[in-house]
Enzyme design. Sequence first.
Site, mmCIF file in Angstrom:
data_model
loop_
_atom_site.group_PDB
_atom_site.id
_atom_site.type_symbol
_atom_site.label_atom_id
_atom_site.label_comp_id
_atom_site.label_asym_id
_atom_site.label_seq_id
_atom_site.Cartn_x
_atom_site.Cartn_y
_atom_site.Cartn_z
ATOM 1 N N ASP A 24 -15.976 7.687 14.872
ATOM 2 C CA ASP A 24 -16.519 7.817 13.528
ATOM 3 C C ASP A 24 -15.680 8.775 12.684
ATOM 4 O O ASP A 24 -14.934 9.607 13.214
ATOM 5 C CB ASP A 24 -17.954 8.332 13.586
ATOM 6 C CG ASP A 24 -18.961 7.233 13.898
ATOM 7 O OD1 ASP A 24 -18.558 6.065 13.995
ATOM 8 O OD2 ASP A 24 -20.159 7.562 14.043
ATOM 9 N N MET B 15 -28.913 11.621 6.250
ATOM 10 C CA MET B 15 -28.049 11.046 5.213
ATOM 11 C C MET B 15 -28.627 11.313 3.827
ATOM 12 O O MET B 15 -28.730 10.434 2.981
ATOM 13 C CB MET B 15 -27.855 9.552 5.451
ATOM 14 C CG MET B 15 -27.117 9.233 6.738
ATOM 15 S SD MET B 15 -27.030 7.463 7.109
ATOM 16 C CE MET B 15 -28.230 7.346 8.438
ATOM 17 N N LYS C 219 -17.452 5.010 9.006
ATOM 18 C CA LYS C 219 -18.319 4.375 8.023
ATOM 19 C C LYS C 219 -19.002 5.490 7.251
ATOM 20 O O LYS C 219 -19.838 6.207 7.801
ATOM 21 C CB LYS C 219 -19.358 3.483 8.690
ATOM 22 C CG LYS C 219 -18.754 2.378 9.543
ATOM 23 C CD LYS C 219 -19.804 1.521 10.187
ATOM 24 C CE LYS C 219 -20.436 0.566 9.205
ATOM 25 N NZ LYS C 219 -19.486 -0.414 8.664
#
Length: 250
Positions: free
Chosen positions: A35, A168, A55
Site C-alpha cells: 500500500d 478515512m 490506493k
Amino acid sequence: MTGTVHLVGAGPGAVELLTLRAARLLGEADIVFHDALVPREILGLIKGRKVPVGKRSGRLSTAQHFINKQLLDAAKRYQTVLRLKGGDPMLFGRAHEEISFLKRNEIRVEIVPGVTAALAASAALQVSLTRRGEARSVAFVTPRVAAGKRESRWVDAVLAADTAAIYMAAGQAATIAQALIAAGKPARTPVAVIERASLPDAKVSFATLGTLHWLQAPGAPALIFVGEVYREAAAAVVGEPVLRIPSQSA
C-alpha cells in the site's frame, strides 16, 4: 506448482507494532505488493522485489482488478507472494475481493493480522474504547463509498454504538459532525481526532461534535473517535499545546 499469497497487516505505522509473523514474511517473500501508506521503515525490511499498488482517495491509484491480476500472475511464478496492507487486512482493506479472486483461481491464501489504527490510537490516547458501566459497544465505520457501491449506513452504526471509530476521516470532519447531529447525536458529544497514530509525530485534538468543524483539517491519515469515554480525557488536557481544544462548549 503455484505459490501462496499472504495478505499481511502492516499495522498503524510504527515498525515495532508489526507482528513477528509479518516481520518474518517480509524478509522471506519473493515479491511484495504494498500500500501507499506503508512507512519506509517497514518497507526496508523487505528483501525481495517491491511493487507499489497504493490506493488513496482522490489520487491516481492502482485499479483493484489489476492488483488481483498481479497477485495471480505472481503466485504462478513465485513461491511466497505478499500483499502488504496498512493496519489489518480484514478491516477496510478490500481483502475480500482479493481472497475471492485468488480462491476462484485455486491460489492458496493466508492472512496475517495487523494492529488496526483504532487500537493504536486508543493506546496513544490511553482511553479504552469500552468502559464498564458506560461503553459496552464499539463501531468501526467509514463514510467513504467506492463508485457504484451501495450507500453506507455508517451514521446508523455510530448512533447504535457507545463508542465509534471513524476511519478515512481526513478532510471530512465538518461533514461527519453535521450528519451525526442531524441524525440526533447530541452536539455536546465528545470527539477525539488523532493523526498518524503510533508514530512520533502523532497529533491529537479534542472537541465536541458541535465544535468539530473548528479544528484544522488533518493533513495526514486521521481517525475520529466519538463517545462519552473521551470527555474525561479532553477535560484533563485543557491547555496543553499539542491539543487544539475549542474554548467554547457545544
